[in-house]
Write an enzyme that holds these catalytic residues in place. Structure first.
Site, PDB file in Angstrom:
ATOM      1  N   GLU A 218      14.370   0.981  -7.723  1.00 29.77           N
ATOM      2  CA  GLU A 218      14.098   0.745  -9.459  1.00 29.77           C
ATOM      3  C   GLU A 218      14.591   2.035  -9.764  1.00 29.77           C
ATOM      4  OE1 GLU A 218      13.518  -1.795 -10.689  1.00 29.77           O
ATOM      5  OE2 GLU A 218      11.868  -3.009  -9.446  1.00 29.77           O
ATOM      6  N   CYS A 252      12.670   4.536 -18.362  1.00 27.61           N
ATOM      7  CA  CYS A 252      13.862   4.177 -17.827  1.00 27.61           C
ATOM      8  C   CYS A 252      14.621   3.131 -18.602  1.00 27.61           C
ATOM      9  CB  CYS A 252      13.828   3.729 -16.216  1.00 27.61           C
ATOM     10  SG  CYS A 252      12.582   2.099 -16.303  1.00 27.61           S
TER      11      CYS A 252
HETATM   12  P1  NAD Z   1      13.179  11.519  -9.068  1.00 27.84           P
HETATM   13  O1  NAD Z   1      14.420  10.782  -8.554  1.00 27.84           O
HETATM   14  O2  NAD Z   1      13.369  13.041  -9.326  1.00 27.84           O
HETATM   15  O3  NAD Z   1      11.832  11.460  -8.220  1.00 27.84           O
HETATM   16  C1  NAD Z   1      11.334  10.095  -8.039  1.00 27.84           C
HETATM   17  C2  NAD Z   1      10.413  10.487  -6.640  1.00 27.84           C
HETATM   18  O4  NAD Z   1      11.362  10.938  -5.582  1.00 27.84           O
HETATM   19  C3  NAD Z   1       9.257  11.553  -6.548  1.00 27.84           C
HETATM   20  O5  NAD Z   1       8.206  10.998  -5.901  1.00 27.84           O
HETATM   21  C4  NAD Z   1      10.098  12.669  -6.008  1.00 27.84           C
HETATM   22  O6  NAD Z   1       9.041  13.390  -5.239  1.00 27.84           O
HETATM   23  C5  NAD Z   1      10.749  11.917  -4.628  1.00 27.84           C
HETATM   24  N1  NAD Z   1      12.175  12.788  -4.473  1.00 27.84           N
HETATM   25  C6  NAD Z   1      12.731  13.946  -5.258  1.00 27.84           C
HETATM   26  N2  NAD Z   1      13.559  14.179  -4.345  1.00 27.84           N
HETATM   27  C7  NAD Z   1      13.577  13.838  -3.216  1.00 27.84           C
HETATM   28  C8  NAD Z   1      14.303  13.518  -2.053  1.00 27.84           C
HETATM   29  N3  NAD Z   1      15.454  14.419  -1.939  1.00 27.84           N
HETATM   30  N4  NAD Z   1      14.069  12.814  -0.956  1.00 27.84           N
HETATM   31  C9  NAD Z   1      13.087  11.914  -1.253  1.00 27.84           C
HETATM   32  N5  NAD Z   1      12.214  11.822  -2.365  1.00 27.84           N
HETATM   33  C10 NAD Z   1      12.630  12.647  -3.357  1.00 27.84           C
HETATM   34  O7  NAD Z   1      12.836  10.929 -10.173  1.00 27.84           O
HETATM   35  P2  NAD Z   1      11.999  10.861 -11.703  1.00 27.84           P
HETATM   36  O8  NAD Z   1      12.617  12.454 -12.135  1.00 27.84           O
HETATM   37  O9  NAD Z   1      10.673  11.279 -11.048  1.00 27.84           O
HETATM   38  O10 NAD Z   1      12.370   9.807 -12.421  1.00 27.84           O
HETATM   39  C11 NAD Z   1      13.401   9.660 -13.372  1.00 27.84           C
HETATM   40  C12 NAD Z   1      14.152   8.658 -13.061  1.00 27.84           C
HETATM   41  O11 NAD Z   1      13.582   7.581 -12.711  1.00 27.84           O
HETATM   42  C13 NAD Z   1      15.156   8.458 -14.185  1.00 27.84           C
HETATM   43  O12 NAD Z   1      16.547   8.150 -13.851  1.00 27.84           O
HETATM   44  C14 NAD Z   1      14.505   6.931 -14.679  1.00 27.84           C
HETATM   45  O13 NAD Z   1      15.292   6.056 -15.508  1.00 27.84           O
HETATM   46  C15 NAD Z   1      14.190   6.193 -13.282  1.00 27.84           C
HETATM   47  N6  NAD Z   1      13.041   5.310 -13.366  1.00 27.84           N
HETATM   48  C16 NAD Z   1      13.098   4.017 -13.121  1.00 27.84           C
HETATM   49  C17 NAD Z   1      12.405   3.083 -13.293  1.00 27.84           C
HETATM   50  C18 NAD Z   1      12.646   1.574 -12.973  1.00 27.84           C
HETATM   51  O14 NAD Z   1      11.667   1.006 -12.944  1.00 27.84           O
HETATM   52  N7  NAD Z   1      13.796   1.250 -12.651  1.00 27.84           N
HETATM   53  C19 NAD Z   1      11.153   3.614 -13.631  1.00 27.84           C
HETATM   54  C20 NAD Z   1      10.963   5.014 -14.111  1.00 27.84           C
HETATM   55  C21 NAD Z   1      11.912   5.788 -13.761  1.00 27.84           C
END
Ligand code: NAD
Length: 446
Positions: A218, A252
């Site tokens: 997602e 998002c």
């Molecule tokens: P992010 O990708 O920075 O982090 C999300 C998760 O990934 C966190 O739990 C984080 O600890 C983990 N993570 C970070 N780096 C990692 C790595 N190298 N390896 C494995 N895991 C890792 O995202 P964010 O900043 O928390 O959220 C914002 C983004 O999420 C935006 O792009 C938004 O559009 C998207 N989003 C999508 C949805 C959806 O339902 N499609 C919902 C909410 C947010």
């Protein structure tokens, strides 16, 4: 710290214990799964006020916004409880004559995938953990959850709620950042459900490939709102402003930018400015406001501020908003004019309260512009001319669309939610989530 002791053997032990439990609950009846979901609902209900407080403590998310978003968890639960028995029933299929025709039974059974991993984001920490977890439980799986490290109050409460409902061999929360996520990704999960940015989404998918784990991604991206000349502009402005500035633009499916015709741009801008000013006051909500979120941390604040400053240095202008305050990660609801596609703000998901407005000469030009970019998670079109609306829908591809509103498709437990391409893969919510967490296994009884 727990994240250090949990690495390695401890994680593996948890995982192996869950594998054992997964085999047991695979056979669970709908009534048992419903009982688990209802137990979760009860504990969530008991902790509801604490959840609002945790989201406020993390980045001043106003209680009204939290309440509205969290309502979807209960809708998801109610639908799963009402329909799980029918979802779990084998689906009968036609048997071809060559395989015996009507004398032979063809059916599809829905078996749980097994042990699932959730890696969840900070922007709606409870919603984006619990809502997909319900589908996972409905399908009869176990789960290990890693919530975001950026919202520590919410993550700690998620851990507490889960520990009050489930033994660790059924559902467990492991807190930590990318390193912990990386340790978890070394394990051979049967399914990985990741919600977050596309950059990390690619890391998840690569890691999943090592074990050929299936994935639901997602993700995000730039979701456009297209305004046809036939639109009710006041109505469109109200809905776009609401969807954009809710949670300080950190949604998002928020409209990332607007496309409006050259002829109607001035009228749209005036309407949008009047709407924003009436919602937040002509000077914005203010740095003391308790009714408006902040950017989640200094890193994201600087990122959005830099996008804004870059646009202004390169010819864009502020129509309303543009107030920033480093001391509180505050950016007021901002409307930008004179933005073009070369500006940095048009090259990445903004994920903040800044709304660029671009113009088109013909609707085809707007469609071409959208198609030159990555496939969006949401695409919104405003208008009364059905042919124009259909042209935008048919001419583009997106994870989901709403006509004459933004983001509302997320709220329905009866519609599949998810992205396409850069905005993700797999489908969540209601029956679609149940199927996503299930192995659709054909059984031919000859
Ligand atoms: P992010 O990708 O920075 O982090 C999300 C998760 O990934 C966190 O739990 C984080 O600890 C983990 N993570 C970070 N780096 C990692 C790595 N190298 N390896 C494995 N895991 C890792 O995202 P964010 O900043 O928390 O959220 C914002 C983004 O999420 C935006 O792009 C938004 O559009 C998207 N989003 C999508 C949805 C959806 O339902 N499609 C919902 C909410 C947010």
């Amino acid at each position: 710290m727990e994240t250090q002791t949990i690495a390695g053997t401890a994680l593996e032990t948890l995982f192996v214990n869950q594998q054992r439990t997964a085999l047991r609950i695979k056979k669970s009846a709908a009534s048992e799964r419903i009982a688990r979901i209802v137990r979760l609902k009860d504990v969530i209900t008991d902790h509801f006020d604490l959840m609002l407080q945790a989201e406020f403590d993390d980045y001043k998310k106003p209680a009204g916004e939290s309440k509205l978003a969290l309502g979807s968890i209960f809708d998801e639960i109610d639908v799963a409880v009402a329909f799980l028995e029918s979802w779990m029933k084998p689906k009968m299929a036609t048997t071809p004559e060559a395989l015996g025709g009507d004398a032979v039974i063809s059916k599809i059974i829905f078996e749980p995938k097994g042990v699932c991993l959730f890696i969840t984001p900070w922007n709606y920490p409870f919603l984006l953990t619990f809502r997909p977890l319900i589908a996972c439980l409905a399908a009869g799986n176990t789960a290990i959850i890693k919530p975001s490290e950026l919202t520590p109050h919410s993550s700690a409460l998620i851990k507490k709620i889960i520990s009050l409902v489930f033994p660790e061999d059924e559902v467990v929360v492991i807190e930590g950042g990318a390193e912990v996520a990386s340790d978890l990704l070394d394990l051979p999960f049967d399914h990985i459900h990741y919600t977050g940015g596309s950059r990390v989404g690619k890391i998840i998918m690569k890691a999943a490939a090592n074990h050929l784990s299936s994935v639901t991604l997602e993700l995000g991206g730039k979701s456009p709102a297209v305004i046809d000349d036939s639109a009710d502009f006041a109505d469109a402005a109200g809905k776009i402003a609401w969807g954009k500035y809710f949670n300080c633009g950190q949604t998002c499916i928020a409209p990332d930018y607007v496309l409006v015709s050259e002829n109607r741009k001035d009228y749209f801008m005036n309407t949008m400015k009047a709407t924003i000013d009436s919602m937040y006051g002509p000077d914005g909500p203010g740095v003391d406001s308790l009714l408006y979120s902040r950017l989640v941390n200094a890193h994201h604040y600087r990122r959005v501020k830099n996008l804004l400053e870059d646009a202004l240095e390169n010819g864009a202008s502020v129509v309303t908003g543009g107030t920033v305050d480093d001391s509180d990660n505050y950016i007021s609801p901002t409307l930008l004019d004179n933005v073009n596609s070369d500006h940095a703000i048009m090259k990445e998901e903004i994920f903040g309260p800044v709304l660029p407005v671009l113009t088109y000469r013909t609707l085809d030009e707007a469609i071409d512009y959208i198609n030159q970019g990555e496939r969006p998670l949401g695409l919104y079109v405003f208008g009364k001319d059905n042919a124009a609306i259909q042209a935008v829908i048919d001419g583009t591809t997106a994870g989901g669309s709403v006509v004459n509103h933004v983001a509302m498709h997320y709220m329905s437990p009866f519609l599949p939610f998810g992205g396409i391409g850069n905005s993700g893969m797999g489908r969540s919510h209601g029956h679609y989530g149940f199927v996503d967490f299930s192995n659709q296994r054909p059984v031919l009884e000859m």
